[in-house]
Design an enzyme around this catalytic site. Structure first.
Site, PDB file in Angstrom:
ATOM      1  N   LYS A 148       8.609  30.839 -22.621  1.00 56.48           N
ATOM      2  CA  LYS A 148       7.316  31.190 -23.205  1.00 56.48           C
ATOM      3  C   LYS A 148       6.146  30.484 -22.532  1.00 56.48           C
ATOM      4  O   LYS A 148       4.999  30.828 -22.785  1.00 56.48           O
ATOM      5  CB  LYS A 148       7.294  30.793 -24.687  1.00 56.48           C
ATOM      6  CG  LYS A 148       8.376  31.410 -25.549  1.00 56.48           C
ATOM      7  CD  LYS A 148       8.318  30.808 -26.939  1.00 56.48           C
ATOM      8  CE  LYS A 148       9.448  31.291 -27.830  1.00 56.48           C
ATOM      9  NZ  LYS A 148       9.429  30.579 -29.124  1.00 56.48           N
ATOM     10  N   GLU A 219      10.551  23.972 -29.766  1.00 55.99           N
ATOM     11  CA  GLU A 219       9.603  24.414 -28.744  1.00 55.99           C
ATOM     12  C   GLU A 219       8.321  24.921 -29.387  1.00 55.99           C
ATOM     13  O   GLU A 219       7.226  24.718 -28.864  1.00 55.99           O
ATOM     14  CB  GLU A 219      10.238  25.492 -27.868  1.00 55.99           C
ATOM     15  CG  GLU A 219       9.457  25.709 -26.590  1.00 55.99           C
ATOM     16  CD  GLU A 219      10.096  26.738 -25.676  1.00 55.99           C
ATOM     17  OE1 GLU A 219      11.322  26.928 -25.745  1.00 55.99           O
ATOM     18  OE2 GLU A 219       9.346  27.340 -24.894  1.00 55.99           O
ATOM     19  N   HIS A 223       3.815  23.530 -29.524  1.00 55.58           N
ATOM     20  CA  HIS A 223       2.559  24.289 -29.408  1.00 55.58           C
ATOM     21  C   HIS A 223       1.506  23.832 -30.414  1.00 55.58           C
ATOM     22  O   HIS A 223       0.368  24.279 -30.351  1.00 55.58           O
ATOM     23  CB  HIS A 223       2.824  25.791 -29.611  1.00 55.58           C
ATOM     24  CG  HIS A 223       3.515  26.438 -28.465  1.00 55.58           C
ATOM     25  ND1 HIS A 223       2.880  26.735 -27.279  1.00 55.58           N
ATOM     26  CD2 HIS A 223       4.800  26.830 -28.310  1.00 55.58           C
ATOM     27  CE1 HIS A 223       3.751  27.306 -26.453  1.00 55.58           C
ATOM     28  NE2 HIS A 223       4.915  27.373 -27.047  1.00 55.58           N
TER      29      HIS A 223
END
Lengths: 354, 354
Positions: A148, A219, A223
């Site tokens: 991503k 993960e 962000h």
């Protein structure tokens, strides 16, 4: 399309679901699955049911890039299933322990059409380093990841000439987002002569899939404004649970550094700064907290401004939206890799084949 | 991507708009435009503004397949613009009269990467016959049409081996529907392991574009239960106006014989009988009478049933939704035709390039 033999590197949530979904797909033979403990290889097709059952709830999605001495995630290996003396994928009767599983895969590279990198992304250069090993090992075929992060694309791009020389077709970011949703954006853009704004807004409800998808949750946490990929990597499981508790199980993300932006710019759809990615993750419910929507706004040749939209049904799970597209793009990648196509094609056949 | 030189056969509504939209696209050089009266050729790029202005409102979208003696549509040529003694495209100063415009194009085939067949579809074998001439003429490159009729695909398929031998990549049905909307359906299908139902429902408001798109309206009328492609072809303009009046300008279509079904089956998305196509045409308003929507219903690997949807903004005109995708697929077709791709690709780059 001829049959496609593929390998899965990493048997975490994504790797496991990719193997499972591939059983519903035509022309796909899962021949190799590995984690850093070992390798299962059967070119007649792995017994996916056995492999998944043997390793269920005791997964390990790490694959060391350097023969076993790779970094260990902070949450350790406590949950990895053991089969006699064997851990991780080796709990399956089809797998054998290995000092260097990646080399095992490379050694069978001639028989492998595509390699799905279902690896976590704790370090920016993790997937690029894996790619380097395949380059060094003389592999030619498709490599595909579901990452991503925008900046990894650049690292792969630096290897573009090497991939070309080696005959590797590398497809990056082929999961739900960026994969499926940037694909939808690129298609929605076709009505316009200029795209001014792409908004990608996802909803994921992950209650029943939480255990299998801890790597994905970690993960995602990277962000959040307070974290980055390094600090998220160092969080203990307990610290992650605390973060989840602080948000009452529902975490909203805005302006994520998602590869959607650079991938759409690469495709010529719009500038990367015109792409906004955000979403809502609920780890305490399987219901999506918001409907996943891609909105593409642009101007038409005849001067109108409009927005085309693509929406995923709320009942589609993250796993369905990652793994279907990943395998679709994998098949498309193999077709591209085999190259030189003539004859009649319908437009839908130019899309990732179903 | 390298530059692409393309030819447009037919300068009716679709051909004209394709030329216009191509001016907004990178890497596309419109080098040839022809109708049955003549040919305009300039490999430095046609002056599209001049060509469109010179022929505006006086179009002719017929191209005879056999050197000028092809069938004449029942509505005759009364409206075709004359330039001195010259009619149709020859009203442009860039065009020259020709006894056999298709042969002119074929004679320059080595310099033409793609041929957009912006031809009407009055006869099922019209586009296949044009393809035959290109085959006989030794053309190799991309041919692309925007047809809608299922049964034409089969006729093109019969020529599949010949296309392969000749090095022709033929892309059929690359307009709004089936092109854009089956592309969206194929993408929306990626969440599912089985697609049970595809519904394509379009809305077109055509008031200001009515004069330029009479061929399209005629072809739509052929989808009404009382008509077929032959009887619609024989209708006079006055009879078509009567039909429109009978419907107060708004005609609804159900269970259309649209190529969407066979194209989705070819792509392996679903059975053709699981595809339903319908829509509403309003020739007295530019407002769309309904929002164009693709709904793809299927089951996921984890047993859920869901519907993914793709919607076009109501402000996008039919012309925008036909010609953007047509040129996008044209570019994709050329890339395929040139074949043998290695290196890093984002998923969005595997879609029709923007």
């Amino acid at each position: 399309m001829d049959d496609i033999t593929f390998a899965v590197l990493g048997t975490g949530g994504i790797g496991r679901r990719a193997l499972e979904v591939s059983q519903h797909k035509e022309h796909l033979t899962p021949a190799v699955a590995c984690d850093r403990h070992g390798t299962a290889i059967d070119f007649d097709g792995l017994d996916v049911d056995e492999l998944l059952a043997a390793t269920e709830g005791n997964i390990d999605n790490e694959v060391a890039t350097d023969g076993g001495t790779g970094a260990t995630p902070a949450d350790g290996e406590g949950g990895v299933k053991q089969h006699g003396e064997d851990r991780g994928v080796v709990a399956s009767s089809q797998a054998r322990p290995s000092e260097d599983p990646i080399q095992d895969v490379i050694d069978h590279g001639d028989e492998i059409d595509a390699v799905l990198l279902a690896l976590p992304n704790y370090e920016h250069d993790f997937i690029p380093r894996v790619a380097d090993r395949f380059l060094e090992g003389g592999y030619s075929g498709v490599m595909i990841d579901v990452l991503k992060r925008s900046r990894v694309i650049d690292m792969l791009d630096e290897r573009g000439d090497e991939f070309e020389d080696a005959g590797i077709t590398f497809i990056c970011g082929a999961g739900a987002t960026p994969g499926l949703l940037t694909g939808a954006a690129a298609l929605a853009a076709q009505s316009f002569v200029e795209v001014t704004d792409v908004e990608i807004w996802w909803g994921v409800g992950l209650k029943s899939g939480y255990q299998d998808n801890r790597g994905t949750v970690r993960e995602d946490i990277a962000h959040l404004p307070e974290y980055n990929i390094e600090t998220a990597r160092d969080l203990s499981d307990a610290e992650i649970e605390d973060i989840i508790d602080d948000h009452d199980g529902v975490i909203e993300f805005e302006d994520m550094e998602h590869a959607d932006d650079v991938l759409l710019e690469r495709a010529g759809v719009c500038d990367s700064e015109d792409v906004a990615v955000g979403g809502v993750l609920d780890v305490r419910s399987d219901e999506k907290p918001t409907t996943t929507t891609v909105s593409v706004t642009g101007t038409t040749f005849d001067g109108e401004t409009a927005t085309n939209t693509f929406q995923l049904g709320d009942e589609t799970s993250m796993e369905a939206n990652v793994n279907g597209p990943a395998l679709g793009y994998l098949k498309t990648g193999v077709r591209r890799n085999r190259a030189g196509e003539y004859g009649v094609f319908g437009p839908a056949e130019l899309m990732p084949s179903f």
